[in-house]
Design a protein around this motif. Structure first.
Motif, PDB file in Angstrom:
ATOM      1  N   PRO A  18       0.694  -1.189   0.097  1.00 17.90           N
ATOM      2  CA  PRO A  18      -0.013  -0.134  -0.065  1.00 17.90           C
ATOM      3  C   PRO A  18       0.697   1.409   0.122  1.00 17.90           C
ATOM      4  O   PRO A  18       1.710   1.992   0.850  1.00 17.90           O
ATOM      5  CB  PRO A  18      -1.033   0.173   1.343  1.00 17.90           C
ATOM      6  N   SER A  19       0.453   2.221  -0.446  1.00 21.08           N
ATOM      7  CA  SER A  19       1.331   3.419  -0.686  1.00 21.08           C
ATOM      8  C   SER A  19       2.622   3.370  -1.008  1.00 21.08           C
ATOM      9  O   SER A  19       2.860   4.640  -1.346  1.00 21.08           O
ATOM     10  CB  SER A  19       1.252   4.335   0.372  1.00 21.08           C
ATOM     11  N   ILE A  20       2.891   2.817  -2.217  1.00 28.21           N
ATOM     12  CA  ILE A  20       3.665   2.200  -2.831  1.00 28.21           C
ATOM     13  C   ILE A  20       3.542   2.288  -4.146  1.00 28.21           C
ATOM     14  O   ILE A  20       3.068   1.626  -4.706  1.00 28.21           O
ATOM     15  CB  ILE A  20       4.968   1.323  -2.797  1.00 28.21           C
ATOM     16  N   GLY A  21       3.750   3.846  -4.918  1.00 29.07           N
ATOM     17  CA  GLY A  21       3.670   3.893  -6.684  1.00 29.07           C
ATOM     18  C   GLY A  21       5.237   2.637  -7.464  1.00 29.07           C
ATOM     19  O   GLY A  21       6.114   2.607  -6.238  1.00 29.07           O
ATOM     20  N   PRO A  22       5.246   3.246  -8.880  1.00 27.90           N
ATOM     21  CA  PRO A  22       6.270   2.630  -9.416  1.00 27.90           C
ATOM     22  C   PRO A  22       7.617   2.609  -9.291  1.00 27.90           C
ATOM     23  O   PRO A  22       8.496   2.522  -8.957  1.00 27.90           O
ATOM     24  CB  PRO A  22       5.570   2.918 -10.174  1.00 27.90           C
ATOM     25  N   LYS A  23       7.656   4.983  -9.357  1.00 26.29           N
ATOM     26  CA  LYS A  23       8.991   5.157  -8.736  1.00 26.29           C
ATOM     27  C   LYS A  23       9.069   5.023  -7.586  1.00 26.29           C
ATOM     28  O   LYS A  23      10.575   4.501  -7.621  1.00 26.29           O
ATOM     29  CB  LYS A  23       8.594   6.180  -8.824  1.00 26.29           C
ATOM     30  N   THR A  24       8.703   4.557  -6.357  1.00 29.93           N
ATOM     31  CA  THR A  24       9.148   4.175  -5.535  1.00 29.93           C
ATOM     32  C   THR A  24       9.976   3.343  -5.377  1.00 29.93           C
ATOM     33  O   THR A  24      10.516   2.913  -4.760  1.00 29.93           O
ATOM     34  CB  THR A  24       7.859   5.089  -4.418  1.00 29.93           C
ATOM     35  N   ALA A  25       8.759   2.172  -5.366  1.00 29.49           N
ATOM     36  CA  ALA A  25       8.860   0.899  -5.194  1.00 29.49           C
ATOM     37  C   ALA A  25      10.767   0.015  -6.456  1.00 29.49           C
ATOM     38  O   ALA A  25      11.374  -0.076  -5.716  1.00 29.49           O
ATOM     39  CB  ALA A  25       8.254  -0.367  -6.674  1.00 29.49           C
ATOM     40  N   GLN A  26      10.812   1.543  -7.487  1.00 24.32           N
ATOM     41  CA  GLN A  26      12.602   1.124  -8.029  1.00 24.32           C
ATOM     42  C   GLN A  26      13.001   1.931  -6.976  1.00 24.32           C
ATOM     43  O   GLN A  26      14.412   0.652  -7.070  1.00 24.32           O
ATOM     44  CB  GLN A  26      12.147   2.571  -9.579  1.00 24.32           C
ATOM     45  N   ARG A  27      13.360   3.358  -6.568  1.00 17.87           N
ATOM     46  CA  ARG A  27      14.342   3.708  -5.796  1.00 17.87           C
ATOM     47  C   ARG A  27      14.888   2.410  -4.956  1.00 17.87           C
ATOM     48  O   ARG A  27      15.171   2.233  -4.640  1.00 17.87           O
ATOM     49  CB  ARG A  27      13.060   5.221  -5.301  1.00 17.87           C
ATOM     50  N   LEU A  28      13.554   1.904  -3.995  1.00 14.49           N
ATOM     51  CA  LEU A  28      13.525   1.579  -3.106  1.00 14.49           C
ATOM     52  C   LEU A  28      14.536   0.004  -3.706  1.00 14.49           C
ATOM     53  O   LEU A  28      15.430  -0.161  -2.901  1.00 14.49           O
ATOM     54  CB  LEU A  28      12.429   0.524  -2.037  1.00 14.49           C
ATOM     55  N   THR A  29      14.214  -0.841  -4.981  1.00 11.28           N
ATOM     56  CA  THR A  29      15.197  -1.694  -4.733  1.00 11.28           C
ATOM     57  C   THR A  29      16.378  -1.556  -5.342  1.00 11.28           C
ATOM     58  O   THR A  29      17.306  -2.131  -5.256  1.00 11.28           O
ATOM     59  CB  THR A  29      14.172  -2.302  -6.476  1.00 11.28           C
ATOM     60  N   TYR A  30      16.146  -0.271  -5.255  1.00  7.29           N
ATOM     61  CA  TYR A  30      18.021   0.350  -5.786  1.00  7.29           C
ATOM     62  C   TYR A  30      18.707   0.682  -4.726  1.00  7.29           C
ATOM     63  O   TYR A  30      20.032  -0.130  -4.641  1.00  7.29           O
ATOM     64  CB  TYR A  30      18.125   1.055  -7.330  1.00  7.29           C
ATOM     65  N   TYR A  31      18.245   0.973  -4.198  1.00  2.00           N
ATOM     66  CA  TYR A  31      18.829   1.615  -2.891  1.00  2.00           C
ATOM     67  C   TYR A  31      19.496  -0.347  -1.660  1.00  2.00           C
ATOM     68  O   TYR A  31      20.642   0.079  -1.482  1.00  2.00           O
ATOM     69  CB  TYR A  31      17.745   1.622  -2.100  1.00  2.00           C
ATOM     70  N   LEU A  32      18.452  -1.005  -1.972  1.00  2.00           N
ATOM     71  CA  LEU A  32      18.903  -1.816  -1.722  1.00  2.00           C
ATOM     72  C   LEU A  32      19.831  -2.929  -2.214  1.00  2.00           C
ATOM     73  O   LEU A  32      20.663  -3.495  -1.358  1.00  2.00           O
ATOM     74  CB  LEU A  32      17.410  -3.766  -1.544  1.00  2.00           C
ATOM     75  N   LEU A  33      19.848  -2.507  -3.915  1.00  2.41           N
ATOM     76  CA  LEU A  33      21.010  -3.175  -4.507  1.00  2.41           C
ATOM     77  C   LEU A  33      22.667  -2.779  -3.959  1.00  2.41           C
ATOM     78  O   LEU A  33      23.618  -3.506  -3.043  1.00  2.41           O
ATOM     79  CB  LEU A  33      21.297  -2.652  -5.947  1.00  2.41           C
ATOM     80  N   HIS A  34      22.803  -1.858  -2.810  1.00  2.00           N
ATOM     81  CA  HIS A  34      24.116  -1.450  -2.370  1.00  2.00           C
ATOM     82  C   HIS A  34      23.941  -1.679  -0.935  1.00  2.00           C
ATOM     83  O   HIS A  34      24.908  -1.232  -0.330  1.00  2.00           O
ATOM     84  CB  HIS A  34      24.071   0.720  -2.380  1.00  2.00           C
ATOM     85  N   VAL A  35      23.061  -2.485  -0.104  1.00  2.00           N
ATOM     86  CA  VAL A  35      23.285  -2.363   1.214  1.00  2.00           C
ATOM     87  C   VAL A  35      23.880  -4.117   1.122  1.00  2.00           C
ATOM     88  O   VAL A  35      23.809  -5.013   0.577  1.00  2.00           O
ATOM     89  CB  VAL A  35      21.454  -3.240   1.212  1.00  2.00           C
TER      90      VAL A  35
END
Ligand SMILES: [Zn+2]
Length: 200
Positions: A18-35
């Motif tokens: 809920p309340s996660i749009g496509p852009k936010t979903a992309q940003r979270l995924t790419y963020y996690l690639l660096h974790v």
């Protein structure tokens, strides 16, 4: 450009939240690639155990580690005073100030005919059964002041009257929040505030 499958999969999973749009979903995924991988493993563990290590309390239907939950099992709390809420998160809010000493009942929703949610889809019958068995002195309706919340309160009140249960039913006051300005308040808020007035 073809996005790596693992990236696309996780982005899709985030988008379903809920309340996660496509852009936010992309940003979270790419963020996690660096974790670091260790952090990701911990995250994955938390997800895996979220439902495995929780239960729904058989009495109040709150999410807990054991059933009955800590609140229902607490003999210092007034078991004859039941506060009815829509969601488990509402309990967190009410508990944060230690202002309530009774117990709760979580409906897990409200009656919402537009989305095909009737009394059977939420924990209303369970509440009626609980009132019959525990015979509380008071039921406090702490539902949100929405059309659906109103409809649910009304339905519950009719059920209690229909079953001739002797319990006092009260509702939390709805009105102006602290720091509000009367001239900017909407009609409904003002009429609720007036209805909820009490001796000063
Ligand atoms: Zn409980």
């Amino acid at each position: 450009m073809r996005v790596a499958k693992a990236v696309a999969n996780l982005t899709e999973a985030f988008e379903r939240l809920p309340s996660i749009g496509p852009k936010t979903a992309q940003r979270l995924t790419y963020y996690l690639l660096h974790v670091p991988q260790g952090e990701l493993d911990k995250f994955a563990d938390s997800l895996e155990n979220l439902q495995k290590n929780t239960v729904e309390c058989a009495l109040c239907h709150n999410i807990a580690e054991i059933s009955p939950c800590d609140i229902c099992g607490d003999r210092n709390r007034d078991q004859k005073l039941i506060c009815v809420v829509e969601q488990p998160l509402d309990i967190l809010a009410l508990e944060s100030g230690n202002r309530f000493t009774g117990v709760y009942h979580v409906l897990h929703g409200v009656i919402d005919p537009l989305h095909n949610i009737g009394p059977e889809e939420i924990k209303l019958n369970e509440l009626i059964e609980r009132i019959k068995q525990n015979q509380p002195n008071e039921i406090i309706l702490a539902l949100n002041p929405t059309m659906e919340g109103e409809a649910t309160c009304l339905y519950l009140k009719k059920q209690i009257e229909g079953e001739k249960l002797t319990v006092s039913v009260t509702r939390i006051a709805h009105g102006l929040p602290m720091g509000a300005d009367i001239q900017y308040a909407d009609d409904q808020t003002l009429s609720h505030a007036l209805e909820g007035r009490r001796e000063y």
